[in-house]
Design a protein around this motif. Sequence first.
Motif, short mmCIF file in Angstrom:
data_model
loop_
_atom_site.label_atom_id
_atom_site.label_comp_id
_atom_site.label_asym_id
_atom_site.label_seq_id
_atom_site.Cartn_x
_atom_site.Cartn_y
_atom_site.Cartn_z
N LEU A 178 -9.09 -4.70 -0.65
CA LEU A 178 -8.86 -3.52 0.20
C LEU A 178 -8.12 -2.47 -0.62
O LEU A 178 -7.03 -2.73 -1.14
CB LEU A 178 -8.06 -3.91 1.44
N GLU A 179 -8.71 -1.29 -0.72
CA GLU A 179 -8.11 -0.20 -1.49
C GLU A 179 -7.87 0.99 -0.59
O GLU A 179 -8.77 1.42 0.13
CB GLU A 179 -9.03 0.19 -2.66
N GLY A 180 -6.68 1.54 -0.61
CA GLY A 180 -6.33 2.66 0.25
C GLY A 180 -4.92 3.13 0.01
O GLY A 180 -4.57 4.28 0.33
N HIS A 181 -4.09 2.26 -0.55
CA HIS A 181 -2.72 2.65 -0.87
C HIS A 181 -2.68 3.47 -2.16
O HIS A 181 -3.54 3.31 -3.04
CB HIS A 181 -1.83 1.41 -1.02
N HIS A 182 -1.67 4.32 -2.26
CA HIS A 182 -1.52 5.19 -3.43
C HIS A 182 -0.41 4.71 -4.36
O HIS A 182 -0.11 5.39 -5.35
CB HIS A 182 -1.23 6.63 -2.97
N SER A 183 0.19 3.57 -4.02
CA SER A 183 1.25 3.03 -4.86
C SER A 183 1.35 1.53 -4.59
O SER A 183 0.51 0.96 -3.88
CB SER A 183 2.58 3.72 -4.56
N SER A 184 2.36 0.90 -5.13
CA SER A 184 2.56 -0.54 -5.00
C SER A 184 2.61 -0.98 -3.54
O SER A 184 3.25 -0.32 -2.71
CB SER A 184 3.86 -0.93 -5.71
N VAL A 185 1.92 -2.10 -3.20
CA VAL A 185 1.91 -2.62 -1.84
C VAL A 185 2.93 -3.75 -1.77
O VAL A 185 2.88 -4.70 -2.55
CB VAL A 185 0.51 -3.14 -1.44
N HIS A 186 3.86 -3.65 -0.82
CA HIS A 186 5.01 -4.56 -0.78
C HIS A 186 5.02 -5.54 0.39
O HIS A 186 5.73 -6.54 0.34
CB HIS A 186 6.32 -3.74 -0.71
N SER A 187 4.28 -5.25 1.47
CA SER A 187 4.43 -6.09 2.66
C SER A 187 3.12 -6.17 3.44
O SER A 187 2.29 -5.25 3.41
CB SER A 187 5.56 -5.55 3.56
N LEU A 188 2.98 -7.31 4.16
CA LEU A 188 1.77 -7.61 4.92
C LEU A 188 2.14 -8.26 6.25
O LEU A 188 3.17 -8.93 6.35
CB LEU A 188 0.87 -8.58 4.16
N ALA A 189 1.26 -8.11 7.23
CA ALA A 189 1.42 -8.85 8.49
C ALA A 189 0.07 -8.88 9.21
O ALA A 189 -0.59 -7.83 9.35
CB ALA A 189 2.48 -8.21 9.38
N SER A 193 -0.59 -3.40 6.20
CA SER A 193 -0.01 -3.43 4.86
C SER A 193 0.83 -2.17 4.66
O SER A 193 0.55 -1.12 5.26
CB SER A 193 -1.10 -3.51 3.79
N ALA A 194 1.86 -2.26 3.82
CA ALA A 194 2.74 -1.12 3.58
C ALA A 194 3.38 -1.27 2.22
O ALA A 194 3.39 -2.36 1.64
CB ALA A 194 3.79 -1.01 4.68
N GLY A 195 3.95 -0.16 1.72
CA GLY A 195 4.56 -0.25 0.40
C GLY A 195 5.27 1.00 -0.05
O GLY A 195 5.85 1.73 0.76
N ALA A 196 5.17 1.25 -1.37
CA ALA A 196 5.95 2.32 -1.99
C ALA A 196 5.42 3.72 -1.64
O ALA A 196 6.12 4.71 -1.88
CB ALA A 196 5.95 2.13 -3.50
N ASP A 197 4.20 3.82 -1.10
CA ASP A 197 3.68 5.14 -0.71
C ASP A 197 4.18 5.57 0.66
O ASP A 197 3.78 6.61 1.18
CB ASP A 197 2.16 5.17 -0.76
#
Length: 605
Positions: free
Chosen positions: A320-331, A341-345
């Motif tokens: 899955l591609e859609g984030h613009h920076s490092s991905v840090h968390s999932l649920a 998903s969420a992260g540095a962006d």
Amino acid sequence: MIHCLNRKCTQPQNPPGYLFCSHCGSKLRLCDRYSALEPLLEGSRTFYGVDEGVSPSRPCVIKQIAHQNLGFQTPEAALDYFRQEAAKLQVLGQHPQIPQLFAYIEQEPTIQNFSPSLVQEYIAGQSIEQEVFTEGEIRQLLNEVLPLLQFIHDHQIIHRDLNPQNLIRQANGHLVLVDFSAAKITRKTALAQTGTLIGSAAYSAPEQLRGKATYASDLYSLGVLCIHLLTGFHPFDLFSTMEGIWVWESYLADPVSDDLRAVLNKLLAESLNLRYACAQAVYQDLNPGKTLVSRGQTLPISVPEVLNRVTPRWQCVQTLEGHHSSVHSLAFFPGGQELASAGADREILRWNLQQEHPQPRRCSGHRSIIDALVIQPETGELISGSWDYTIRFWQEQQEVKRLEAHAGWIHALALSPDGGLLVSGSSDRTLKLWHLPTGELRHTLKDHDSAIYALAVSPDGQKLASGSGDRNIRLWNLQTGELLHRFTGHTDKVTALAFSPSSQLLYSGSADQCLKTWHCTTGKLIHSVNESGSAITCLALNRAGNLLVTASEQGTLTLWHPGKTIPLITLSGHEGAIRDVAFSPTGLLIATASQDQTVKLWQVV
């Protein structure tokens, strides 16, 4: 040396490194993965081997079965029976005291005169055959083996070969029951006919020798095993053929208590009407007032659809591609059809996994890295924790509530099983316990000397574990905030935590590359495994409690059987460190979030 698996090869030994037998030309590596190195018993078709399909390679046991040895008239009848047994072994191997079944291979065209083969976990250790036990040690053995027998019998299987040679004591002291498949698959209707079975015959119940084994037959064998270990004498010496009774008490160096004597004699009763019928009953007589607790649910047994290849393996099935920076968390959301998903962006992406090519919906509002996500199980409300010191609540794509009390980056969130309590951990070195229905801050817990990176709430809702940059783990009473234990042993920051389904064990991962298992009641370290590759960044345990996943700074994913010290498989595919890993509610899908800005989905194929 490498042993040829052609049953009719007259010169089966080959030098290391050979791919084909120098005598018969058969391929030496089974399924291009398993190599037989040497027979475990002279003249047997059971080999000590190596599985080179994982990294690092792991030892294994390869067992070849011929239909003539099973008592069947045709190979087809034997294969049908053997498939049923392989399916059972695959389920039973999920128990930590039974070797795992790595693979069942029915056909191998590159090996001449090939017989269907099992590949199982190799258990390192020594059998208890030469040990002499005290009464206390016999009680401990019974309390360890009885739950195992109950688990086996709950799956409608009789072991049929319980003896001291088949109980292996590992380096950590735990017992593992080996030779399980051979004992069950082989039809031992005349156990004393061959020399290789004489030892087993000494432990076999009278009805089993007549070809009519029952669950109580395993309990009889357990009783014989116990009197052998108590006295140090072979069972044949402990039975008076003239009188037709056991005379084991005459061989005791020290007398045993009346209650243990009664339990052992009832186990040894010749008549089924006088003998124990189940392991539960033995356990209750041995431990008055206590009930034997089964280790895990009874799992359905079905014949695998494909049996002529190795056991199916986990593979990446989607990126899955859609984030613009490092991905840090999932649920995963309840039902497992949607993933967050969420992260540095600073964005939360919601993915509909039912779509062939998911297009994420975005939630924006945080002002810094989002390091933690959890989902309230009843309402499906999404909760996020960020380096902007805030905890935010989302419905669909809208922020609906916010909690602000921390004075540092929020690295971890955890929910109680009922969804009523939220725990947050921060670089301000505190844990905060929130009552979600009201948003009230119930407790602020302080004992760590550094940032808190990992949290876990036990499935029974009673315990909370926290891991910190101070290299320590704290175990708390979730309801009162009381500190229960301090676990020390890691040499770098603790990055990940997970409880077993029983809430009795805690698994921890650290930047020191070690995976550790702790007992929550005693506070003792059970065992430690060094990944020997890279820092552990996160871990997850499936709901059934039989598959543990650790992820690393190098971007690899390692699958373990809890309680085992050898990994099942190590997977690679990410181009950066993995920052979070999560099981879907069904346990059939694993999601990983990485510094390479992607989320990958892994599945058995």
